[in-house]
Design a protein around this motif. Sequence first.
Motif, PDB file in Angstrom:
ATOM      1  N   ARG A 143       0.834  -1.204   0.000  1.00 11.87           N
ATOM      2  CA  ARG A 143       0.000   0.000   0.000  1.00 11.87           C
ATOM      3  C   ARG A 143       0.871   1.258   0.000  1.00 11.87           C
ATOM      4  NH1 ARG A 143      -0.978   2.630   4.376  1.00 11.87           N
ATOM      5  NH2 ARG A 143      -0.627   0.799   5.697  1.00 11.87           N
ATOM      6  N   GLY A 144       0.605   2.157  -0.941  1.00 13.73           N
ATOM      7  CA  GLY A 144       1.357   3.405  -1.044  1.00 13.73           C
ATOM      8  C   GLY A 144       2.564   3.341  -1.950  1.00 13.73           C
ATOM      9  N   VAL A 145       2.876   2.152  -2.467  1.00 13.69           N
ATOM     10  CA  VAL A 145       4.041   1.967  -3.341  1.00 13.69           C
ATOM     11  C   VAL A 145       3.584   1.933  -4.801  1.00 13.69           C
ATOM     12  CG1 VAL A 145       5.917   0.407  -3.985  1.00 13.69           C
ATOM     13  CG2 VAL A 145       5.303   0.697  -1.574  1.00 13.69           C
ATOM     14  N   ARG A 146       4.353   2.594  -5.668  1.00 13.77           N
ATOM     15  CA  ARG A 146       4.145   2.472  -7.110  1.00 13.77           C
ATOM     16  C   ARG A 146       5.449   2.022  -7.753  1.00 13.77           C
ATOM     17  NH1 ARG A 146       2.689   7.586  -9.807  1.00 13.77           N
ATOM     18  NH2 ARG A 146       3.718   8.648  -8.062  1.00 13.77           N
ATOM     19  N   THR A 147       5.331   1.248  -8.817  1.00 16.40           N
ATOM     20  CA  THR A 147       6.514   0.781  -9.548  1.00 16.40           C
ATOM     21  C   THR A 147       6.348   1.053 -11.031  1.00 16.40           C
ATOM     22  OG1 THR A 147       5.674  -1.455 -10.016  1.00 16.40           O
ATOM     23  CG2 THR A 147       6.773  -1.124  -7.884  1.00 16.40           C
ATOM     24  N   ARG A 148       7.471   1.067 -11.737  1.00 16.61           N
ATOM     25  CA  ARG A 148       7.432   1.118 -13.193  1.00 16.61           C
ATOM     26  C   ARG A 148       8.644   0.364 -13.727  1.00 16.61           C
ATOM     27  NH1 ARG A 148       8.716   7.635 -13.819  1.00 16.61           N
ATOM     28  NH2 ARG A 148      10.977   7.520 -13.471  1.00 16.61           N
ATOM     29  N   LEU A 149       8.483  -0.219 -14.917  1.00 20.66           N
ATOM     30  CA  LEU A 149       9.569  -0.887 -15.619  1.00 20.66           C
ATOM     31  C   LEU A 149       9.953  -0.040 -16.814  1.00 20.66           C
ATOM     32  CD1 LEU A 149       8.700  -4.703 -15.766  1.00 20.66           C
ATOM     33  CD2 LEU A 149      10.181  -3.495 -14.167  1.00 20.66           C
ATOM     34  N   VAL A 150      11.234   0.251 -16.933  1.00 24.14           N
ATOM     35  CA  VAL A 150      11.710   1.167 -17.966  1.00 24.14           C
ATOM     36  C   VAL A 150      12.695   0.428 -18.874  1.00 24.14           C
ATOM     37  CG1 VAL A 150      12.913   3.343 -18.387  1.00 24.14           C
ATOM     38  CG2 VAL A 150      11.410   3.113 -16.396  1.00 24.14           C
ATOM     39  N   GLY A 151      12.493   0.579 -20.182  1.00 21.90           N
ATOM     40  CA  GLY A 151      13.389  -0.037 -21.149  1.00 21.90           C
ATOM     41  C   GLY A 151      14.627   0.812 -21.396  1.00 21.90           C
ATOM     42  N   GLU A 152      15.507   0.315 -22.253  1.00 22.27           N
ATOM     43  CA  GLU A 152      16.745   1.029 -22.547  1.00 22.27           C
ATOM     44  C   GLU A 152      16.487   2.368 -23.218  1.00 22.27           C
ATOM     45  OE1 GLU A 152      19.113  -1.738 -24.770  1.00 22.27           O
ATOM     46  OE2 GLU A 152      20.053  -2.510 -22.945  1.00 22.27           O
ATOM     47  N   ASP A 153      15.329   2.503 -23.876  1.00 19.00           N
ATOM     48  CA  ASP A 153      14.979   3.760 -24.542  1.00 19.00           C
ATOM     49  C   ASP A 153      14.269   4.738 -23.612  1.00 19.00           C
ATOM     50  OD1 ASP A 153      12.589   2.454 -24.227  1.00 19.00           O
ATOM     51  OD2 ASP A 153      12.011   2.514 -26.347  1.00 19.00           O
ATOM     52  N   GLY A 154      14.103   4.354 -22.342  1.00 17.07           N
ATOM     53  CA  GLY A 154      13.440   5.227 -21.380  1.00 17.07           C
ATOM     54  C   GLY A 154      11.933   5.083 -21.341  1.00 17.07           C
ATOM     55  N   ALA A 155      11.363   4.288 -22.244  1.00 10.50           N
ATOM     56  CA  ALA A 155       9.909   4.096 -22.275  1.00 10.50           C
ATOM     57  C   ALA A 155       9.506   2.941 -21.366  1.00 10.50           C
ATOM     58  CB  ALA A 155       9.454   3.826 -23.710  1.00 10.50           C
ATOM     59  N   ASP A 156       8.255   2.980 -20.904  1.00 10.48           N
ATOM     60  CA  ASP A 156       7.749   1.878 -20.093  1.00 10.48           C
ATOM     61  C   ASP A 156       7.677   0.611 -20.933  1.00 10.48           C
ATOM     62  OD1 ASP A 156       7.485   3.677 -18.048  1.00 10.48           O
ATOM     63  OD2 ASP A 156       5.304   3.835 -18.159  1.00 10.48           O
ATOM     64  N   VAL A 157       7.978  -0.534 -20.310  1.00 10.65           N
ATOM     65  CA  VAL A 157       7.915  -1.807 -21.028  1.00 10.65           C
ATOM     66  C   VAL A 157       6.614  -2.517 -20.685  1.00 10.65           C
ATOM     67  CG1 VAL A 157      10.428  -1.992 -20.959  1.00 10.65           C
ATOM     68  CG2 VAL A 157       9.075  -3.193 -19.248  1.00 10.65           C
ATOM     69  N   ALA A 158       6.261  -3.486 -21.507  1.00 13.95           N
ATOM     70  CA  ALA A 158       4.994  -4.199 -21.349  1.00 13.95           C
ATOM     71  C   ALA A 158       4.980  -5.031 -20.075  1.00 13.95           C
ATOM     72  CB  ALA A 158       4.777  -5.105 -22.559  1.00 13.95           C
ATOM     73  N   HIS A 159       3.807  -5.069 -19.443  1.00 16.84           N
ATOM     74  CA  HIS A 159       3.595  -5.946 -18.286  1.00 16.84           C
ATOM     75  C   HIS A 159       3.022  -7.264 -18.807  1.00 16.84           C
ATOM     76  CE1 HIS A 159       3.433  -2.574 -15.016  1.00 16.84           C
ATOM     77  NE2 HIS A 159       4.505  -2.516 -15.778  1.00 16.84           N
ATOM     78  N   ASP A 160       3.898  -8.069 -19.394  1.00 20.17           N
ATOM     79  CA  ASP A 160       3.475  -9.319 -20.010  1.00 20.17           C
ATOM     80  C   ASP A 160       4.104 -10.540 -19.347  1.00 20.17           C
ATOM     81  OD1 ASP A 160       6.097  -9.078 -20.820  1.00 20.17           O
ATOM     82  OD2 ASP A 160       5.650  -8.825 -22.948  1.00 20.17           O
TER      83      ASP A 160
END
Length: 472
Positions: A303-320
């Motif tokens: 609770r209260g935590v957010r995450t993100r996955l970032v690729g080498e180009d700086g864009a978010d990557v797919a959650h697959d």
Amino acid sequence: MLLASLNPAAVAAGADVADAVRIDGVTWSRSDLVGAATSVAERVGGAARVAVLARPTAATVLGVVGALIAGVPVVPVPADVGVAERRHILSDSGAQAWLGEVPEYTDGLPHVPVRLHARSWHRYPEPSPDATALVVYTSGTTGLPKGVLISRRAIAANIDMLAEAWQWSADDTLVHGLPLYHVHGLVLGLLGSLRIGNRFVHTGKPTPHAYAHAVTELGGSLLFGVPTVWSRVVEDGDAARALAPARLLVSGSAPLPVPVFDGLARLSGHQAIERYGSTESLITLSTSAAGERRPGWVGLPLRGVRTRLVGEDGADVAHDGETIGRLHVTSPTLFDGYLNRPDATAEVLGADGWYRTGDVAVVDAGGMHRIVGRESVDLIKSGGFRIGAGEIETVLLGHPGVREAAVVGAPDEDLGQRIVAFVVGDAVPDALIEHVGQQLSAHKRPREVRIVDALPRNAMGKVLKKELQQWV
């Protein structure tokens, strides 16, 4: 309040128990602990910082808790730290005294002893939540350790998050035998118990027998361990079966091998809770007491935590569940920077509040996270593919001839990096290469498997991959 259960008003209201803390042959009631720790607070109040030789002893508990009551930041120092590293920690932190046990070398600092039988009932005002509670030094892969500034607010928030996820309450008896100079043993184990109000048992050494005894004889319900602890418990089948009455088994500080997860489930009836964090972020991801526990996955954001996955180009990557990205987190539990190192702080902590963990991970469509490992050593770029070492290690550990495994990337003129596996066991290397090839894509097969007697590990059980890369 950081340590709400240490509040004498709570004790007076009936929150006292006779065996609140057991460690090193000493047992305190909660009121005894309050009085003893407050006596320590009176001796260190006003200090800028104090160093505590963080052996698992009664003196360490009183030193840490007493300093926190007084609002004095604590610098936990590992007992087995080298001379150069210890001197760096003391000089960099500005610690003004040793508190608690007498270290072998004082390095010119005065020593403030802890008197186990002294008591004081002076009431200290609660320091600001933003005040620093701990300065914990990280053993980075390069250079001298950096002092991580952890606030009282961050610790309190993290304990409350985990209490919610793990249904952790004052009715629990928390057991572990981990060091008291890391987040796992010190912040979660000791300070967590004092804030929640549950009983706390430190077993000394984290042996299978000690854990089994703590459950069967002391009512242990919530057990903390690193993967090497749980591996030894599984190897001792009787000890694993003795853990059946416990409520939760929690594993952290390193990935829990799937065979160990499965062994615990088979022998004890418990699927282990896995979680993820760091000194800088505290614990940010975890499976939950009421939710899915999937071997090899560390769960959902607390609770209260957010995450993100970032690729080498700086864009978010797919959650697959397959695509690897750099893991960034933002959380109320983040550190306040590295002491005396604004440059290093800026490298990992953005002005937007996102912490660049240095780890790489995948996330599935439901938000479940799997940590691939450190970007520097566990992300292998071979033949144009991005490969996670952890995926290969999991498959190797599924082979009956493998007890331990670690995979690294070695420089290769043709591939960029080639996959090299170090294995403890009696399997034939060629058979292991074929085994991985049958389970995973062809480009994920190790080009080389080396059988070794042991893997280099630190005190928390993490494999030292930088050292392994020197073996190639």
